[in-house]
Design an enzyme around this catalytic site. Structure first.
Site, PDB file in Angstrom:
ATOM      1  N   GLN A  41     102.644 -23.471  52.455  1.00  0.00           N
ATOM      2  CA  GLN A  41     103.120 -21.838  53.391  1.00  0.00           C
ATOM      3  C   GLN A  41     104.583 -21.288  52.431  1.00  0.00           C
ATOM      4  O   GLN A  41     104.928 -20.518  52.239  1.00  0.00           O
ATOM      5  CB  GLN A  41     103.852 -21.556  54.719  1.00  0.00           C
ATOM      6  CG  GLN A  41     103.471 -21.552  55.382  1.00  0.00           C
ATOM      7  CD  GLN A  41     103.983 -21.793  57.521  1.00  0.00           C
ATOM      8  OE1 GLN A  41     104.274 -20.737  57.712  1.00  0.00           O
ATOM      9  NE2 GLN A  41     104.456 -22.587  57.845  1.00  0.00           N
ATOM     10  N   LYS A  82     109.817 -26.613  63.836  1.00  0.00           N
ATOM     11  CA  LYS A  82     110.441 -26.863  62.285  1.00  0.00           C
ATOM     12  C   LYS A  82     112.019 -26.498  62.212  1.00  0.00           C
ATOM     13  O   LYS A  82     112.757 -27.874  62.902  1.00  0.00           O
ATOM     14  CB  LYS A  82     110.264 -25.847  61.257  1.00  0.00           C
ATOM     15  CG  LYS A  82     111.163 -26.174  60.629  1.00  0.00           C
ATOM     16  CD  LYS A  82     110.186 -25.164  59.497  1.00  0.00           C
ATOM     17  CE  LYS A  82     110.563 -23.311  59.999  1.00  0.00           C
ATOM     18  NZ  LYS A  82     111.434 -22.967  58.401  1.00  0.00           N
ATOM     19  N   THR A  83     112.049 -25.457  63.285  1.00  0.00           N
ATOM     20  CA  THR A  83     114.045 -25.416  63.332  1.00  0.00           C
ATOM     21  C   THR A  83     114.770 -25.927  64.472  1.00  0.00           C
ATOM     22  O   THR A  83     115.607 -26.642  64.585  1.00  0.00           O
ATOM     23  CB  THR A  83     113.742 -23.512  63.936  1.00  0.00           C
ATOM     24  OG1 THR A  83     113.169 -22.746  62.305  1.00  0.00           O
ATOM     25  CG2 THR A  83     115.539 -23.010  64.021  1.00  0.00           C
ATOM     26  N   ARG A 132     100.145 -17.304  62.188  1.00  0.00           N
ATOM     27  CA  ARG A 132     101.219 -16.325  63.010  1.00  0.00           C
ATOM     28  C   ARG A 132     100.481 -16.121  64.311  1.00  0.00           C
ATOM     29  O   ARG A 132     101.141 -15.362  65.500  1.00  0.00           O
ATOM     30  CB  ARG A 132     100.919 -14.634  63.038  1.00  0.00           C
ATOM     31  CG  ARG A 132     101.870 -15.255  60.929  1.00  0.00           C
ATOM     32  CD  ARG A 132     103.181 -15.683  60.816  1.00  0.00           C
ATOM     33  NE  ARG A 132     102.775 -17.125  60.638  1.00  0.00           N
ATOM     34  CZ  ARG A 132     103.446 -18.066  60.440  1.00  0.00           C
ATOM     35  NH1 ARG A 132     104.560 -18.032  61.105  1.00  0.00           N
ATOM     36  NH2 ARG A 132     103.143 -19.426  59.883  1.00  0.00           N
ATOM     37  N   ASP A 142     116.480 -26.196  55.048  1.00  0.00           N
ATOM     38  CA  ASP A 142     114.879 -24.955  55.477  1.00  0.00           C
ATOM     39  C   ASP A 142     114.082 -25.112  54.322  1.00  0.00           C
ATOM     40  O   ASP A 142     114.701 -24.250  53.573  1.00  0.00           O
ATOM     41  CB  ASP A 142     115.734 -24.230  56.234  1.00  0.00           C
ATOM     42  CG  ASP A 142     114.673 -23.930  57.341  1.00  0.00           C
ATOM     43  OD1 ASP A 142     113.359 -24.219  57.221  1.00  0.00           O
ATOM     44  OD2 ASP A 142     115.151 -22.678  57.705  1.00  0.00           O
ATOM     45  N   GLU A 143     113.052 -24.026  54.040  1.00  0.00           N
ATOM     46  CA  GLU A 143     112.183 -23.931  53.649  1.00  0.00           C
ATOM     47  C   GLU A 143     111.770 -24.379  52.230  1.00  0.00           C
ATOM     48  O   GLU A 143     111.507 -23.604  51.497  1.00  0.00           O
ATOM     49  CB  GLU A 143     112.299 -22.534  53.563  1.00  0.00           C
ATOM     50  CG  GLU A 143     112.185 -21.386  54.929  1.00  0.00           C
ATOM     51  CD  GLU A 143     111.072 -21.228  55.787  1.00  0.00           C
ATOM     52  OE1 GLU A 143     109.881 -22.046  55.203  1.00  0.00           O
ATOM     53  OE2 GLU A 143     110.672 -20.508  56.457  1.00  0.00           O
TER      54      GLU A 143
END
Length: 742
Positions: free
Chosen positions: A273, A52-53, A619, A242-243
């Site tokens: 998420q 994603k980043t 995670r 983002d997010e």
DNA sequence: AGGTGGTTGATTTTT
DNA sequence: TCAACCACCT
């Protein structure tokens, strides 16, 4: 600063970039699509560990490199400072070390604050407004509640401020709060308190976090300010977010207003998420992206570069139990890997022992402690693990908890600086007006405050008024005059003096520093040290206002330090991080999923808890351990529980189960070697029956009636104290004399 | 102003 | 269980 964590990110490998740009070559097909679809609205659904980043930063670099926009024409928004910093570093590295200062890349709040300082007058503020922290908010509202005669015992200022916060999250100003939003809380006076609160904030030239967004929305949507909106439309050719699943309604409105120019907005997020609904995040934002932004394109990133397939399948099976999702299926080319180990234990102590043993085994096989994390649902659960790890001599670190800027002495020092920078900052002034002791008691403060409120002026001005009159005792009057004089002098030094030196001077001249130097309590030395550290840290900023802005908006660099240790933290804290080995503990009905979430939000609450479980599992890179205990001490009393439904939602063929002998097993057929367990001899001492004074015999499991709380079920008995789960008010501990058998 | 006992009530947390 | 808060006392 975050060297101990491998920040959420994994590199794509199989790119087939048509373009010559080298940074595009390492992207896979959907990633490349997400980077190159620059026009219009785009939603990138990025599953955990799918890069994603990388997509976000590459897209930003691509917009600039391809000549589509100058850096100053791109608005890039993140949720946390950590994420913003991470992006800045990556961009800078990707583009040969360009300086990113001055770019519009930052958190929602820092960017909105920047805009608001330029336009503060449009909402009746001046541009040096103070940003209040939650503590200040609560104190301010408490004062107002007392003035309005609201019982602050029955309705705590803390819970009332959260109602106001949620309204702000939804973009509601006092006049747009509707009748359905009014409850009997605070005697139905919440709307009144809200509007008084906003009036008072304006009077003291302050904003809370919610206001930063809310005021900007107010400004941008007012036709009278069309020029302001036009200017931003012209400026921002592209918007990156983002997010997105964590945005609230106010943030959505802000984005939509700003995107109204070119319509080029790219949001990255993962509906699975979304775990911050309880603080105003609106998962609906991401779910209805296509309706909100016409012609939007959705791109799914589903190739995961982090975890084994067993881990991905387990998390996928779990999250499928949720109703409303956009849906995606993660896969990896890294093979199946180990199965998930599930441990059923007698109690919390046994759980901690099991986790300790597994950690030691992993360590013997060559895994570093820092490759391991123990995740809990709620903070108190870390205690039992800490005790165990101390016994075993395992190095660990608890992430989360008290931060530097929340320490008492730091807040006091900052309060001095705040009053210097912005004289109307009442809450700061109140904090230090009698610290160190100057003989100004409650009576004096109340006189000052009632004058301030009566005239709608800040405390500082009220003091000026009253020191001109004879209402105060001469001694008090001269003390106050001296204080105003000091503040005035420090203020006049602000322009000419280095701000760190000024800070040191203020702490000396006010007597605050010597107060601690003379203090002989054990913690005093540490406080002096912290104050010096604060002064030292100020050098990193250009001016006093800039420093204060940083403190108000920027969180602490948590969890730094090097070394090898196990990380202990909440599931919420783990979002965005990854570890080889992840322990997910306390998977019991009532604890996780949390009873309170389910009571308050029903299915929505349960689904958010399930997303939290999903975040937890994803995670892990290599191994997942899940544990539950059949009874555990919570707030001093024993609580028995059954394994979490989430345990059952992990498919049998992906997991191995072992439970201590005699315990009800969660799944049916999973077993792994039982040699790892020693049966526990002692069972927790739990009473099963009690005879009340009225002659009733009550037993565990009985349904009862309580005068105040209504119907409930007894889950534990400790002498004449009963732990009961009430149908409407959750778990409570009550005396048996108030209870009758139903 | 500072200390004490009794009551209360208790997720998750960033900005 | 335990910490925070408050009313009340010295």
């Amino acid at each position: 600063m975050h060297d101990i964590f491998e920040i959420e990110e994994t590199v794509g490998k199989t790119g087939k970039a048509e373009s010559e740009a080298p940074y595009l070559e390492t992207l896979n097909t959907p990633q490349l699509d997400a980077v190159e679809t620059v026009d219009g609205a785009v939603l990138v659904l990025a599953g955990a560990g799918t890069g994603k980043t990388r997509v976000l930063t590459t897209r930003l670099a691509h917009l600039i490199n391809s000549g589509r926009a100058y850096p100053s024409q791109i608005l890039a928004v993140t949720f946390t400072n950590k994420a913003a910093l991470e992006m800045k570093e990556r961009i800078s590295a990707m583009m040969g070390g360009v300086a990113v200062e001055g770019w519009w890349l930052g958190t929602f709040h820092s960017l909105a604050a920047r805009m608001l300082r330029r336009n503060a007058d449009l909402v009746g503020l001046s541009s040096n407004f103070t940003i209040l922290n939650p503590d200040d908010q609560i104190r301010l509202l408490k004062q107002l509640m007392e003035v309005e005669g609201v019982d602050t015992k029955k309705w705590t200022p803390k819970s009332c401020i959260s109602i106001i916060d949620r309204w702000k999250d939804r973009g509601l100003v006092p006049s747009s709060v509707s009748n359905e939003d009014v409850s009997d809380i605070a005697d139905g006076k919440m709307p009144l308190l809200y509007s008084k609160y906003q009036m008072r904030m304006r009077a003291i030239n302050a904003c809370d976090f919610g206001d930063l967004m809310l005021h900007m929305i107010t400004i941008l949507k007012n036709p009278a300010n069309k020029a302001v909106l036009d200017e931003y439309h012209q400026r921002f050719k592209y918007i990156l977010v983002d997010e997105y699943q964590d945005t609230n309604v106010a943030q959505y409105l802000w984005l939509r207003l700003l995107a109204g120019g070119t319509g080029n907005i790219c949001c990255v997020g993962d509906d699975d998420q979304s775990i911050y609904g309880w603080r105003g995040a609106e998962i609906g934002n991401i779910l209805k992206f296509e309706q909100d932004f016409k012609g939007a394109k959705i791109i799914r990133l589903e190739q995961n570069y982090r975890s084994t397939n067993n881990i991905l399948k387990a998390s996928g099976a779990l999250i499928e139990n949720n109703g409303s999702r956009l849906g995606k299926t993660l896969w990896s080319d890294q093979g199946d890997g180990d199965k998930i180990k599930i441990g059923g234990l007698w109690d919390g102590e046994a759980e901690a022992r099991w986790v300790g043993e597994e950690i030691e085994q992993l360590q013997h096989k060559g895994n570093a402690l820092k490759s391991m994390a123990v995740l809990v649902r709620t903070g108190f659960q870390t205690r039992e693990f800490e005790e165990r790890f101390v016994k075993l001599g395992l190095a660990y670190k608890v992430i989360g908890g008290a931060r530097f800027y929340e320490r008492m002495e730091i807040r006091d020092a900052l309060a001095y600086f705040r009053v210097v920078a912005q004289r109307a900052d009442d809450l700061a002034l109140e904090r230090v007006i009698n610290t160190p002791k100057r003989g100004l008691g409650d009576a004096t403060i109340n006189t000052l405050y009632s004058h301030a409120r009566r005239h709608g002026i800040p405390l500082h001005d009220a003091i000026m008024d009253l020191t001109q009159s004879d209402e105060l005792r001469p001694k008090v009057k001269s003390t106050l005059m001296k204080l105003l004089d000091d503040f005035g002098r420090w203020r006049s030094l602000m322009d000419n003096m280095n701000h760190a030196e000024l800070g040191a001077l203020i702490l000396e001249e006010s007597g605050y520093m010597s107060m601690w130097k003379l203090d002989k309590t054990p913690e005093a030395a540490g406080r002096v040290e912290n104050l010096n550290e604060l002064i030292g840290g100020m050098q990193d900023y250009d001016s006093m206002p800039e420093f204060l802005e940083h403190v108000a908006l920027v969180l602490e660099n948590q969890g730094g330090g090097s070394g090898d240790f196990v990380t202990l933290m909440t599931l919420h804290g783990a979002k965005g991080l990854e570890f080889d080995n992840v322990f997910l503990t306390g998977w019991e009905e009532g604890l996780f999923p949390s009873q309170r979430s389910m009571d308050e939000k029903g299915t929505k609450g349960l689904e958010e808890e399930r997303r939290l479980a999903y975040v937890g599992i994803t995670r892990a890179r290599k191994r997942v351990f899940i544990s539950y205990a059949s009874s555990r001490r919570i707030y001093g009393s024993w609580v028995s529980s059954i394994p979490s439904r989430f345990v059952d939602e992990i498919p049998d063929d992906l997991a191995l189960l072992n439970s201590q002998s005699g315990m009800a097993a969660a799944g049916r057929s999973r077993h792994w070697d039982s040699s790892g367990f020693t049966p526990k001899v002692k069972t927790p001492s739990i009473g099963v029956k009690v005879k009340t004074d009225s002659g009733d015999v009550l037993a565990r499991g009985d349904r009862i009636f309580h005068d105040k709380f209504g119907y409930g079920k007894i889950i534990n008995i400790d002498g004449h104290k009963l732990d009961i789960i009430f149908e409407h008010s959750g778990k409570k501990r009550v005396m048996d004399s108030f209870v009758t058998k139903s």
